[in-house]
Design an enzyme around this catalytic site. Structure first.
Site, short mmCIF file in Angstrom:
data_model
loop_
_atom_site.label_atom_id
_atom_site.label_comp_id
_atom_site.label_asym_id
_atom_site.label_seq_id
_atom_site.Cartn_x
_atom_site.Cartn_y
_atom_site.Cartn_z
N GLU A 126 -12.48 -7.17 -32.79
CA GLU A 126 -12.96 -7.22 -31.59
C GLU A 126 -13.31 -8.00 -29.73
O GLU A 126 -12.84 -7.39 -29.02
CB GLU A 126 -14.40 -7.55 -31.80
CG GLU A 126 -15.59 -6.73 -32.61
CD GLU A 126 -15.12 -6.24 -34.37
OE1 GLU A 126 -14.46 -7.66 -34.50
OE2 GLU A 126 -15.84 -5.89 -34.72
N HIS B 227 -26.38 -8.10 -38.49
CA HIS B 227 -26.41 -6.68 -38.04
C HIS B 227 -28.26 -6.48 -37.81
O HIS B 227 -27.72 -5.12 -37.48
CB HIS B 227 -26.02 -5.96 -39.28
CG HIS B 227 -24.85 -6.05 -39.70
ND1 HIS B 227 -23.88 -7.62 -40.62
CD2 HIS B 227 -23.92 -4.98 -39.86
CE1 HIS B 227 -22.88 -7.16 -41.03
NE2 HIS B 227 -22.86 -5.66 -40.49
C1 LIG Z 1 -16.67 -8.32 -36.88
C2 LIG Z 1 -16.99 -7.27 -37.71
N1 LIG Z 1 -16.79 -6.39 -37.44
C3 LIG Z 1 -16.54 -5.14 -38.31
C4 LIG Z 1 -17.87 -4.84 -38.68
C5 LIG Z 1 -17.69 -3.61 -39.29
N2 LIG Z 1 -17.62 -4.12 -40.93
C6 LIG Z 1 -18.04 -4.33 -42.38
S1 LIG Z 1 -16.86 -4.34 -43.36
C7 LIG Z 1 -16.07 -3.36 -43.20
C8 LIG Z 1 -15.03 -3.10 -42.99
C9 LIG Z 1 -13.92 -4.42 -43.99
O1 LIG Z 1 -12.96 -3.92 -44.53
P1 LIG Z 1 -11.76 -4.33 -45.52
O2 LIG Z 1 -11.57 -5.78 -44.91
O3 LIG Z 1 -11.00 -4.20 -45.82
O4 LIG Z 1 -12.99 -5.12 -46.63
P2 LIG Z 1 -13.97 -4.07 -47.52
O5 LIG Z 1 -14.67 -3.49 -46.99
O6 LIG Z 1 -11.98 -3.00 -48.21
O7 LIG Z 1 -13.84 -4.66 -49.12
C10 LIG Z 1 -16.04 -3.27 -41.02
C11 LIG Z 1 -15.38 -2.99 -39.97
C12 LIG Z 1 -18.05 -6.47 -39.19
N3 LIG Z 1 -19.36 -6.14 -40.07
N4 LIG Z 1 -17.79 -7.35 -38.78
#
Ligand SMILES: Cc1ncc(C[n+]2csc(CCOP(=O)(O)OP(=O)(O)O)c2C)c(N)n1
Ligand SMILES: [Mg+2]
Lengths: 336, 323
Positions: A70, A139
């Site tokens: 972000e 959220h």
């Molecule tokens: C700061 C922030 N940006 C975006 C999100 C939205 N978001 C939640 S999980 C996620 C993906 C995370 O991917 P990863 O780190 O690979 O974990 P996984 O879901 O595969 O376990 C996103 C973009 C968030 N919760 N927090």
């Protein structure tokens, strides 16, 4: 006139602005979706469906799907804007503003002033905000109060599809940085939108109900809560002005003061906690500039001074509701 | 093979508990009984368990939005978690946090997290505290292939290196961050471990769907960190069996991809195959565990469904210690 959902108003307006002006670029997480996957780009088109079809039409240079970063998203929007582009960046949830706050607060908001008025930073940062989904403390938040407190930012909170189109056009075409706050619970709401290339100037409130007994002031989702309360009060013959501020910075002081001068009674409804909030800000304005008109103490309907709780029962108790607005209105009306 | 029979049975049970906990949530969420955003850990069980079986309650972990597996592996109460996810007042966090914010500090579980990338700096702090306490304890942060792109993760890695914090960066590469593929979002076009290496850490890599590989890798890594060598990182190649969140249509997946990973990359099946071929455990013992776990999950759901609901008065509690 056509009927359109709030989310489609967002999507179609950005799309049209991209057609109209090739300086407009969009960036954010999953705004294409499916990059680097077997399903391929546009597998989703944004988790809120606010950028569906963009990638196919405008390609990767103007539709920039970003990693989870972000701070870099918002900073890059600032840099794009300083370099003559018109970025529209998306934070997937307004809560993630925390990660990017320096780029908003110390950079984008201040460039023009610090640089002696010699630059423009026409960046639009869109962010879905607000509660009602049991999405808990990180959220569900409302962030307008602290953005409104930052000199240099304009803060927009549309409550209808019609206003989304007019205000978003104004945001993208304008030369200042704009925080564009879309309530998640409004995305699925439909409304009539006028034809044509209209814009809505910032700092001009909308009167959504007119009456002479009480003034209700709100933004975003809270406007519909006020309308519901006003409709309930109307059954008892009580008339309310419902003022939808549309933008909290700049603020349409005149609309608020003019109304209170007639009604003498004010309830401000605000989804954020009360301390240093939009509600206290407007209450102070009215106390100072319309003191003589007031017939009763001002009431504020806010969230309590807590993070947003998870469980249904807790979040329901947390959020301002039409019932709470109506109860506050009746206290003001009954005061003597 | 240094694991005892009891240790293997316990590890299997833990993985099975996570699997059935999540499979059951998948069903109950679809009926609308559970509110909020829920991210299931199915497919990655061997990582959480292979890591946490080495830890005691004084070792700390910091988790992610996909946190149920980490919590269960670290010893959080099954029923307390289920009640929390159902939003009960009797839940581990009294219904305040829900799925994304389960925590049990007494178990050394410093919280799931709704902010991607927020965990790594917190783990560095916990590791620095462990260093101050001087008892050879460690702090572990779990991050996904998405979280590894967040500046906070970079800053945390560098801070851990310069302070020689006993911090372990566990990267769970399930190839997706939400709907975006790893190959797009991680620009090195290499693995994640090589990034950690560039920050000045010793790194390990292993198959995250093989419990024994995870366990042995962590044994070596933990010996290194507990000996006072500073931080370390490990990347586990793993799979997520469900969508990013419950309700995700997963259009980004390839044809037959889910069936294939379920068939070939299931850590529980692989565990069973391994102990059978090496004649380490009797299949009947594992079947018995399966039955017990299903009963345990059913009991947790019944308890959660009947647990006390929070009331409006609870909203104001626990913002501060004193105010
Ligand atoms: C700061 C922030 N940006 C975006 C999100 C939205 N978001 C939640 S999980 C996620 C993906 C995370 O991917 P990863 O780190 O690979 O974990 P996984 O879901 O595969 O376990 C996103 C973009 C968030 N919760 N927090
Ligand atoms: Mg991932």
């Amino acid at each position: 006139m056509a009927k359109m959902m709030y989310r489609d108003a967002v999507r179609s307006t950005i799309f049209e602005e991209m057609e109209r002006d090739d300086r407009v670029v969009v960036l954010g997480e999953d705004i294409v979706g499916g990059m680097g996957t077997a399903g391929g780009p546009e597998a989703i088109g944004g988790i809120w469906s606010t950028s569906t079809g963009f990638y196919d039409r405008f390609g990767p240079d103007r539709v920039i799907d970003t990693p989870i970063s972000e701070s870099a998203i918002v900073g890059a929007a600032g840099g794009l804007a300083l370099a003559g582009k018109r970025p529209v960046a998306e934070l997937m949830f307004a809560d993630f503003i925390g990660v990017s706050l320096d780029q908003i607060w110390n950079q984008i908001a201040k460039f023009r002033y610090m640089f002696g008025g010699k630059t423009l930073c026409p960046a639009v940062i869109r962010m879905p905000y607000g509660g009602g989904f049991n999405a808990a403390a990180q959220h569900s938040q409302s962030v307008h109060h602290f953005l409104t407190a930052m000199p240099g930012l304009k803060v927009v909170m549309p409550s209808t599809p019609e206003d989304v189109r007019g205000l978003l056009r104004e945001a993208i075409r304008g030369d200042d940085p704009v925080m564009f706050l879309e309530h998640k619970a409004l995305y699925g709401v439909s409304g009539e939108v006028p034809d044509g290339d209209y814009t809505i100037p910032f700092g001009h409130a909308r009167l959504s109900r007119a009456g002479e007994d009480l003034t209700l002031v709100a933004t975003g989702l809270m406007v519909s809560r006020c309308e519901a309360a006003a409709d309930a009060l109307a059954k008892d013959g009580i008339g309310c002005d419902v003022i939808d501020l549309r933008t909290t910075s700049p603020l349409d002081e005149e609309a608020i003061l003019d109304s209170v001068e007639v009604t003498g009674r004010l309830v401000v409804v605000d989804e954020a906690p009360q301390r240093c909030s939009l509600a206290t800000d407007i209450s102070a304005l009215v106390a100072q500039k319309a003191f003589a008109s007031l017939k009763a103490p001002i009431e504020m309907v806010n969230a309590p001074h807590t993070p947003v709780p998870f469980a249904k029962e807790l979040e329901l108790a947390y959020l301002p509701s039409a019932e709470k607005v109506e109860a506050a209105a009746r206290r003001v009306l009954g005061w003597r | 093979m240094q694991l005892s029979r009891e240790q293997m049975l316990q590890a299997y049970r833990r993985m099975k508990i996570i699997r059935e906990f999540e499979e059951r949530l998948h069903i109950d969420i679809a009926t609308g009984a559970i509110a909020g955003f829920t991210h299931l850990y199915c497919g990655q069980e061997a990582v959480a368990v292979g890591v946490c079986e080495h830890l005691d309650t004084d070792d700390k972990i910091v988790s992610t939005h996909r946190g149920h597996g980490h919590c269960l592996a670290k010893g959080c109460d099954v029923e307390g978690m289920m009640k929390e996810i159902w939003g009960s007042r009797e839940g581990l966090c009294k219904g305040k946090g829900g799925s994304m914010h389960i925590a049990d500090v007494d178990q050394g579980m410093l919280g799931a997290n709704g902010i991607v990338g927020a965990g790594a700096p917190i783990a560095v702090g916990a590791a620095l505290a462990a260093k101050l306490d001087g008892k050879g304890k460690v702090a572990i942060t779990f991050s996904g292939d998405g979280a590894c792109n967040q500046g906070t993760t970079f800053e945390a890695m560098n801070l851990a290196v310069v302070t020689k914090a006993p911090c372990i960066f566990v990267f769970e590469n399930n190839h997706y961050s939400e709907h975006t593929g790893f190959s797009y979002a991680v620009g090195t076009q290499r693995d994640i471990a090589s990034r950690a290496e560039a920050f000045g850490m010793r790194v390990w890599r292993a198959d995250g769907t093989d419990f024994f590989a995870v366990y042995e890798t962590m044994r070596e890594l933990l010996d290194y960190v507990r000996a006072g060598n500073g931080p370390a990182a490990v990347e586990f190649d793993t799979e997520r069996f469900f969508g990013h969140f419950e309700g995700d249509p997963q259009r980004y997946r390839g044809q037959g991809e889910l069936e294939k990973i379920r068939a070939e990359r299931d850590c529980l099946q692989k565990f069973r195959a391994k102990v059978a071929s090496a004649k380490l455990l009797d299949e009947k013992e594992l079947d018995e565990i399966d039955r017990e776990v299903l009963d345990q999950i059913e009991a947790a759901v019944v308890a959660a469904r009947n647990a006390e609901r929070p009331t409006a008065d609870d909203v104001l509690a626990d913002v501060y210690v004193t105010y």
